[in-house]
Design an enzyme around this catalytic site. Structure first.
Site, PDB file in Angstrom:
ATOM      1  N   LYS A 209       6.777  -8.913  14.314  1.00 20.98           N
ATOM      2  CA  LYS A 209       7.267  -8.989  12.944  1.00 20.98           C
ATOM      3  C   LYS A 209       6.347  -8.177  12.043  1.00 20.98           C
ATOM      4  CE  LYS A 209       4.593 -10.690  10.686  1.00 20.98           C
ATOM      5  NZ  LYS A 209       3.200 -10.244  10.391  1.00 20.98           N
ATOM      6  N   TYR A 294       6.220 -15.186   6.683  1.00 19.31           N
ATOM      7  CA  TYR A 294       6.194 -16.499   7.361  1.00 19.31           C
ATOM      8  C   TYR A 294       6.871 -17.556   6.505  1.00 19.31           C
ATOM      9  CZ  TYR A 294       3.172 -14.740  11.011  1.00 19.31           C
ATOM     10  OH  TYR A 294       2.688 -14.041  12.077  1.00 19.31           O
TER      11      TYR A 294
HETATM   12  P1  NAD Z   1      -4.149  -3.747  14.611  1.00 20.40           P
HETATM   13  O1  NAD Z   1      -4.441  -2.710  13.600  1.00 20.40           O
HETATM   14  O2  NAD Z   1      -5.238  -4.628  15.023  1.00 20.40           O
HETATM   15  O3  NAD Z   1      -3.527  -3.076  15.914  1.00 20.40           O
HETATM   16  C1  NAD Z   1      -2.608  -2.018  15.858  1.00 20.40           C
HETATM   17  C2  NAD Z   1      -2.794  -1.095  17.034  1.00 20.40           C
HETATM   18  O4  NAD Z   1      -1.938   0.024  16.843  1.00 20.40           O
HETATM   19  C3  NAD Z   1      -4.208  -0.574  17.160  1.00 20.40           C
HETATM   20  O5  NAD Z   1      -4.612  -0.637  18.497  1.00 20.40           O
HETATM   21  C4  NAD Z   1      -4.091   0.871  16.706  1.00 20.40           C
HETATM   22  O6  NAD Z   1      -5.009   1.715  17.344  1.00 20.40           O
HETATM   23  C5  NAD Z   1      -2.676   1.217  17.130  1.00 20.40           C
HETATM   24  N1  NAD Z   1      -2.111   2.354  16.432  1.00 20.40           N
HETATM   25  C6  NAD Z   1      -1.328   3.279  16.998  1.00 20.40           C
HETATM   26  N2  NAD Z   1      -0.979   4.205  16.122  1.00 20.40           N
HETATM   27  C7  NAD Z   1      -1.550   3.890  14.970  1.00 20.40           C
HETATM   28  C8  NAD Z   1      -1.567   4.512  13.683  1.00 20.40           C
HETATM   29  N3  NAD Z   1      -0.881   5.610  13.417  1.00 20.40           N
HETATM   30  N4  NAD Z   1      -2.256   3.900  12.716  1.00 20.40           N
HETATM   31  C9  NAD Z   1      -2.931   2.756  12.948  1.00 20.40           C
HETATM   32  N5  NAD Z   1      -2.955   2.144  14.145  1.00 20.40           N
HETATM   33  C10 NAD Z   1      -2.265   2.711  15.145  1.00 20.40           C
HETATM   34  O7  NAD Z   1      -2.920  -4.595  14.064  1.00 20.40           O
HETATM   35  P2  NAD Z   1      -2.462  -6.026  14.544  1.00 20.40           P
HETATM   36  O8  NAD Z   1      -3.023  -7.055  13.638  1.00 20.40           O
HETATM   37  O9  NAD Z   1      -2.670  -6.188  15.991  1.00 20.40           O
HETATM   38  O10 NAD Z   1      -0.891  -5.954  14.200  1.00 20.40           O
HETATM   39  C11 NAD Z   1       0.026  -5.257  15.021  1.00 20.40           C
HETATM   40  C12 NAD Z   1       1.435  -5.787  14.756  1.00 20.40           C
HETATM   41  O11 NAD Z   1       1.472  -7.157  15.063  1.00 20.40           O
HETATM   42  C13 NAD Z   1       1.895  -5.682  13.316  1.00 20.40           C
HETATM   43  O12 NAD Z   1       3.255  -5.376  13.284  1.00 20.40           O
HETATM   44  C14 NAD Z   1       1.655  -7.046  12.736  1.00 20.40           C
HETATM   45  O13 NAD Z   1       2.517  -7.378  11.677  1.00 20.40           O
HETATM   46  C15 NAD Z   1       1.918  -7.912  13.935  1.00 20.40           C
HETATM   47  N6  NAD Z   1       1.162  -9.175  13.892  1.00 20.40           N
HETATM   48  C16 NAD Z   1       1.817 -10.309  14.195  1.00 20.40           C
HETATM   49  C17 NAD Z   1       1.141 -11.510  14.195  1.00 20.40           C
HETATM   50  C18 NAD Z   1       1.845 -12.759  14.617  1.00 20.40           C
HETATM   51  O14 NAD Z   1       1.272 -13.833  14.445  1.00 20.40           O
HETATM   52  N7  NAD Z   1       3.019 -12.688  15.185  1.00 20.40           N
HETATM   53  C19 NAD Z   1      -0.228 -11.552  13.870  1.00 20.40           C
HETATM   54  C20 NAD Z   1      -0.863 -10.348  13.582  1.00 20.40           C
HETATM   55  C21 NAD Z   1      -0.168  -9.166  13.604  1.00 20.40           C
END
Ligand code: NAD
Length: 463
Positions: A209, A294
């Protein structure tokens, strides 16, 4: 170690008992075991070990003789059907909280194989460890832009080098027969592209999401998955975890009469203006699509109905480098056909607050916290004549990610529509667009009425 200690260690296969009285031991094993042969064995344990006790019935270890025990089968029911759980003997009174059925994991080769795309916070801290608690899902491939990180993670989780892909090689997943599903855990602005390409590679898609940055992108993702005859699910973990499911049950069965009002908050003090979450193209928006979602999605889930009107205000602290492109804070109201009015708030600029309260005719339901990965708390109050009955519901946590992934795997294995399909994500996106429009125009925005309950969800999950 005294003989009785060795005996207990041996019997339980667990060296936790260091000083145990005979009375304690009898209580510990008191399920019909501490009689008969065991009683005899205990009696012999009370004796000091001597030369005669290390005869044919004992084996010797460096720490002394270990008495051999007659093999006993636990009084468990073992159904021949591999999908039915082993039923262990009762150890708690029926009135006590029970452990639930024993897990019935599928054999490794029958589980759905996942490729994880994006090795950031969520993947490393939550999703990868959650596979340990899955019964139908396994991780078999990784996609990352960082070869060093991917190599380390692959070694940690036993993933083959040949199943590690760069973003440039993403489409080669097509040829990896071990991968049936792709879990997209990338910045929001990349969800649409990677979903569409993943479906075209013949894989089912579980997407984090918010589903995407616009309703148009969401629709394109749904269309691509339909065209490729692949399943699409949005990872709304809250709809799969037991506390929020219980709230929904209470509301749907009118445990406290009709619901009148819901107040929900999800906010946190976020940092690092360089992170993609503060970049409009990658995030789609600020606190609303990230954490405010949420409140929106959970309220729709527990009510099972859709809002017909929204009214919103947005504010961002001037000159704060975090809020050059995305908003800090959104407060909004939603009207539902049943008459429920919901008041929601989200922010990237205040201390952690993740809660909601449902106010109904004869009681209230409080979830505080409501949205973290663990430690959710559910409390209810019910009018009981001269007193208010306040109950703290102690429900065992279930790993949100393991339950949601196993639900998706079950949908793939049994050819079912996911409970939170793409249409569920599209509906949230349409409502978020109405919220932004309302704040922009400074007036309420109407949404098309939806008469059907749970209009965008698939059949209820089995667990
Ligand atoms: P994050 O920044 O920690 O991870 C994102 C990953 O994408 C990184 O490994 C990064 O290197 C990679 N990436 C690839 N191309 C990129 C670019 N152009 N710019 C930046 N990063 C790039 O983020 P996250 O917190 O892991 O979130 C990822 C997804 O998960 C999001 O869509 C977020 O909304 C979702 N999320 C959901 C929950 C949940 O509880 N369901 C919790 C946190 C995040």
């Amino acid at each position: 170690m005294k003989p009785i200690d060795r005996f207990v260690t041996n019997l339980l296969g667990n060296p936790v008992v260091s000083t145990l009285s005979r009375q304690d031991f009898l209580q510990l094993t008191g399920r019909g075991l501490a009689v008969g042969a065991l009683g005899t064995a205990l009696a012999s344990c009370d004796k000091k070990p001597d030369a005669s006790s290390t005869s044919a019935s004992t084996a010797s270890t460096p720490s002394g003789p270990v008495p051999k025990l007659p093999a006993t089968s636990p009084p468990a029911e073992v159904p021949a059907d591999s999908t039915k759980p082993i039923e262990l003997e009762q150890i708690k009174a029926k009135t006590e909280q029970q452990e639930g059925p024993t897990p019935t994991p599928l054999a490794e080769d029958q589980r759905v194989g996942y490729a994880l795309v994006g090795l950031g916070h969520l993947t490393l801290n939550q999703i990868l460890p959650a596979f340990g608690g899955c019964t139908k899902s396994k991780v078999v491939a990784l996609v990352s832009g960082s070869p060093e990180k991917m190599q380390k993670v692959a070694a940690q989780y036993g993933i083959k080098e040949s199943s590690c892909y760069s973003y440039a090689d993403y489409d080669k997943l097509k040829d990896n027969k071990e991968v049936q599903a792709i879990y997209i855990v990338l910045p929001n602005g990349m969800h649409a592209e990677y979903t569409i390409r993943g479906a075209q590679a013949g894989k089912h898609i579980l997407c984090e999401k918010p589903m995407a940055n616009s309703a148009q992108e969401c629709q394109a993702m749904i269309d691509a998955c339909k065209k490729a005859n692949r399943k699409l699910m949005i990872a709304y973990r809250i709809q799969y975890e037991p506390h929020n499911k219980m709230v929904r049950e209470m509301i749907q069965t009118e445990k406290f009469g009709k619901v009148k009002s819901i107040i929900a908050n999800n906010g946190q003090n976020s940092d690092n203006p360089k992170h993609w979450r503060f970049n409009k193209a990658l995030a789609g928006g600020g606190s609303l699509p990230d954490v405010g979602l949420y409140c929106l999605n959970t309220i729709r889930f527990v009510l099972a109905e859709e809002p017909t009107e929204v009214m919103a205000y947005i504010h961002s602290t001037p000159n704060d480098p975090r809020f050059k492109e995305v908003e800090e804070q959104v407060n909004w109201l939603m009207k539902f056909p049943s008459g429920v009015q919901a008041s929601c708030a989200t922010s990237y600029g205040h201390h952690d607050e993740k809660s909601y309260r449902v106010l109904a005719d004869t009681g209230w339901i409080k979830m505080d916290p409501a949205f973290p990965y663990t430690g959710l708390q559910l409390e209810t109050s019910q009018a009981q004549g001269e007193e208010n009955q306040i109950i703290q519901h102690k429900i065992a946590d279930k790993d949100h990610f393991a339950t949601e992934m196993d639900h998706f795997s079950e949908c793939i294995l049994d050819n079912k529509i996911p409970f939170t399909p793409g249409e569920e994500g599209l509906q949230d996106q349409k409502i978020m667009e109405a919220i932004y429009q309302s704040a922009r125009e400074g007036k309420p925005v109407k949404l098309p009425p939806v008469a059907k309950k749970d209009a965008f969800r698939g059949p209820k999950p089995t667990v």
